[in-house]
Design a protein around this motif. Structure first.
Motif, PDB file in Angstrom:
ATOM      1  N   UNK A 215       0.840  -1.204   0.000  1.00 44.62           N
ATOM      2  CA  UNK A 215       0.000   0.000   0.000  1.00 44.62           C
ATOM      3  C   UNK A 215       0.872   1.251   0.000  1.00 44.62           C
ATOM      4  N   UNK A 216       1.951   1.236   0.777  1.00 47.25           N
ATOM      5  CA  UNK A 216       2.850   2.388   0.860  1.00 47.25           C
ATOM      6  C   UNK A 216       3.554   2.655  -0.471  1.00 47.25           C
ATOM      7  N   UNK A 217       3.906   1.585  -1.197  1.00 49.12           N
ATOM      8  CA  UNK A 217       4.549   1.763  -2.502  1.00 49.12           C
ATOM      9  C   UNK A 217       3.613   2.469  -3.483  1.00 49.12           C
ATOM     10  N   UNK A 218       2.345   2.107  -3.452  1.00 51.04           N
ATOM     11  CA  UNK A 218       1.367   2.806  -4.290  1.00 51.04           C
ATOM     12  C   UNK A 218       1.310   4.290  -3.928  1.00 51.04           C
ATOM     13  N   UNK A 219       1.176   4.577  -2.642  1.00 46.90           N
ATOM     14  CA  UNK A 219       1.030   5.971  -2.218  1.00 46.90           C
ATOM     15  C   UNK A 219       2.261   6.799  -2.583  1.00 46.90           C
ATOM     16  N   UNK A 220       3.440   6.208  -2.474  1.00 44.50           N
ATOM     17  CA  UNK A 220       4.670   6.907  -2.849  1.00 44.50           C
ATOM     18  C   UNK A 220       4.583   7.388  -4.289  1.00 44.50           C
ATOM     19  N   UNK A 221       4.184   6.504  -5.178  1.00 43.35           N
ATOM     20  CA  UNK A 221       4.128   6.861  -6.602  1.00 43.35           C
ATOM     21  C   UNK A 221       2.974   7.820  -6.884  1.00 43.35           C
ATOM     22  N   UNK A 222       1.857   7.638  -6.191  1.00 44.00           N
ATOM     23  CA  UNK A 222       0.722   8.554  -6.373  1.00 44.00           C
ATOM     24  C   UNK A 222       1.151   9.992  -6.083  1.00 44.00           C
ATOM     25  N   UNK A 223       1.719  10.205  -4.910  1.00 45.49           N
ATOM     26  CA  UNK A 223       2.068  11.567  -4.494  1.00 45.49           C
ATOM     27  C   UNK A 223       3.136  12.175  -5.402  1.00 45.49           C
ATOM     28  N   UNK A 224       4.036  11.356  -5.886  1.00 45.18           N
ATOM     29  CA  UNK A 224       5.080  11.865  -6.778  1.00 45.18           C
ATOM     30  C   UNK A 224       4.553  12.235  -8.162  1.00 45.18           C
ATOM     31  N   UNK A 225       3.285  11.887  -8.434  1.00 45.10           N
ATOM     32  CA  UNK A 225       2.696  12.171  -9.742  1.00 45.10           C
ATOM     33  C   UNK A 225       1.446  13.048  -9.638  1.00 45.10           C
ATOM     34  N   UNK A 226       1.412  13.889  -8.600  1.00 42.46           N
ATOM     35  CA  UNK A 226       0.369  14.912  -8.434  1.00 42.46           C
ATOM     36  C   UNK A 226      -1.018  14.346  -8.086  1.00 42.46           C
ATOM     37  N   UNK A 227      -1.068  13.113  -7.651  1.00 42.30           N
ATOM     38  CA  UNK A 227      -2.301  12.567  -7.102  1.00 42.30           C
ATOM     39  C   UNK A 227      -2.299  12.809  -5.603  1.00 42.30           C
ATOM     40  N   UNK A 228      -3.470  13.056  -5.032  1.00 41.49           N
ATOM     41  CA  UNK A 228      -3.511  13.199  -3.573  1.00 41.49           C
ATOM     42  C   UNK A 228      -3.661  11.857  -2.877  1.00 41.49           C
ATOM     43  N   UNK A 229      -3.821  10.779  -3.666  1.00 42.47           N
ATOM     44  CA  UNK A 229      -3.860   9.471  -3.035  1.00 42.47           C
ATOM     45  C   UNK A 229      -4.796   8.513  -3.735  1.00 42.47           C
ATOM     46  N   UNK A 230      -5.272   7.541  -2.979  1.00 39.50           N
ATOM     47  CA  UNK A 230      -6.152   6.508  -3.514  1.00 39.50           C
ATOM     48  C   UNK A 230      -7.530   7.095  -3.838  1.00 39.50           C
ATOM     49  N   UNK A 231      -8.115   6.626  -4.927  1.00 32.85           N
ATOM     50  CA  UNK A 231      -9.468   7.045  -5.291  1.00 32.85           C
ATOM     51  C   UNK A 231     -10.510   6.402  -4.377  1.00 32.85           C
TER      52      UNK A 231
END
Length: 430
Positions: A215-231
């Motif tokens: 889960x943390x690996x997903x969030x790392x990439x999300x935030x680095x690509x201008x997403x605020x997180x999980x949908x």
């Protein structure tokens, strides 16, 4: 907000489409969500009400949109009421929208501060006959919390009891379910971020990692690509946990030989992506796991072909049930007697595939859409069959997001996200 500014032409067009559906001499009002408290002075992160965002692009609290297409004053045909920004707010919270920034965001020229709303609304109410209130009528909605929209509706009906009341939601159900090209680009961006995250995870997973590590690996990439997180709240279910459809604890260790069901998608600019993949902890599927995996993938691919203009929602699920029944017979999970003696209200395949195959997706993960009318071009649906076998200790689900086209096969927004079993193994072992 982290995302790039959206072309305001989207919101101008959305308002135009909505106002064309309104009754003569009527107004419609839309409120932002509250910032919800946790305890003491703590609050949950702000999430904008998707309807006011859809019509204005405004993504901050204490904002109100008023539409009055027949107003005798041209400047009152579209109004934004915003929380007044000042130097103190800028220091403590960050600058809120100025009137000019609100115009650049929404295309609305008339912007008043919220303190002037009641006075302005009184004038407008003397000029209109009907008020559109905004209610949540999604078929999955089960809301116990009183929202800012709810409080406004109570106040309005008490203050102006002689006015007729209409509902915004039936109009929005239709409009929001058919995506504009700008919306499709935003959804593609969300899917692209999800792709980057999933590829990161494929190179990360190995025996003895924990579900929350993934889960943390997903969030790392999300935030680095201008997403605020999980949908939506992610599901990272290893081993038996994959058989729990809404498993969200994500707190178990992933053991060698197990599969991990990953249901996770990035949001971008409030638009959702919704992906499910199932991967082997050790980097290789067992023979049985691959048999079931490929069966699920075939159902997904064949179900996707059915998503064309004119398809009936209920009939679609019946056809997918037939596809799944055939695969379950081939896997030895069902026999002919199971099918011949099945309850038509709960067919035999439901023992292993008990949820629906598709739902609308857009600003909400389970987005607005009218299920009693034929599908149409630019509806966006998930396709997510699964086979769950508790007795064998694993479950498999695969899910993509697809756009219905005027003609031909749907366009897969997740076409670049690895899904074939051999490709998953190749990446995990590279």
């Amino acid at each position: 907000m982290k995302y790039h500014q959206i072309d305001k032409q989207l919101f101008i067009k959305n308002r135009k489409n909505f106002m064309e559906k309104m009754k003569p001499n009527s107004i419609a009002v839309f409120n932002s969500n509250d910032i919800y408290p946790i305890s003491a002075d703590s609050t949950m992160p702000f999430q904008q009400h998707r309807d006011i965002f859809y019509l204005s692009g405004v993504d901050q609290e204490e904002s109100v949109l008023l539409l009055f297409p027949d107003s005798p004053k041209e400047k009152h045909r579209e109004i934004l009421f915003l929380k007044e920004t000042n130097a103190h707010i800028a220091v403590w919270e960050g600058e809120k929208l100025t009137k000019n920034a609100a115009f650049e965001t929404s295309g609305i020229k008339t912007v008043y501060w919220l303190k002037d709303m009641e006075k302005t609304l009184f004038e407008i109410m003397t000029q209109c006959d009907t008020v559109y209130i905004n209610t949540n009528e999604h078929y999955r909605a089960a809301v116990e919390t009183e929202t800012r929209e709810d409080r406004f509706t109570k106040w309005l009906k008490d203050k102006y009891p002689a006015h007729s009341v209409a509902k915004s939601n039936p109009i929005l159900q239709r409009l929001r379910s058919v995506k504009d090209p700008i919306e499709l680009k935003l959804m593609q961006k969300a899917c692209n971020i999800t792709e980057k995250s999933f590829r990161r995870v494929l190179n990360f997973v190995k025996p003895d990692v924990w579900e929350y590590n993934i889960e943390a690996e997903f969030m790392h990439e999300f935030l680095n690509n201008r997403s605020k997180g999980f949908a939506y709240t992610p599901i990272i279910g290893s081993g038996y946990n994959a058989n729990v459809l809404h498993y969200i604890e994500n707190n178990q260790q992933c053991k060698a030989g197990e599969l991990i069901l990953i249901d996770a998608g990035a949001e971008y600019a409030n638009y959702a992506s919704d992906m499910t993949r199932t991967i082997p902890v050790s980097g290789r599927f067992s023979k049985r796991q691959k048999e079931v995996y490929n069966a699920v993938n075939r159902v997904k691919n064949d179900a996707t072909k059915l998503l064309v203009p004119g398809t009936d929602w209920a009939e679609y699920h019946i056809e997918v049930g037939k596809l799944m029944t055939s695969e379950l017979l081939g896997l030895g999970l069902l026999d002919k007697a199971d099918v011949q003696n099945e309850d038509k209200d709960w067919p035999a395949y439901k023992k292993y595939f008990m949820h629906g195959t598709s739902h609308h997706i857009g600003l909400d993960t389970h987005d607005y859409g009218i299920l009693t009318e034929p599908m149409q071009a630019n509806n966006v649906f998930t396709v997510e069959p699964g086979i769950y076998i508790p007795a064998e200790g694993f479950g498999i689900r695969l899910e993509d997001d697809v756009v219905i086209q005027e003609s031909g096969a749907p366009f897969n927004l997740m076409r670049n996200i690895p899904i074939e079993a051999d490709e998953i193994e190749e990446i995990m072992n590279s």
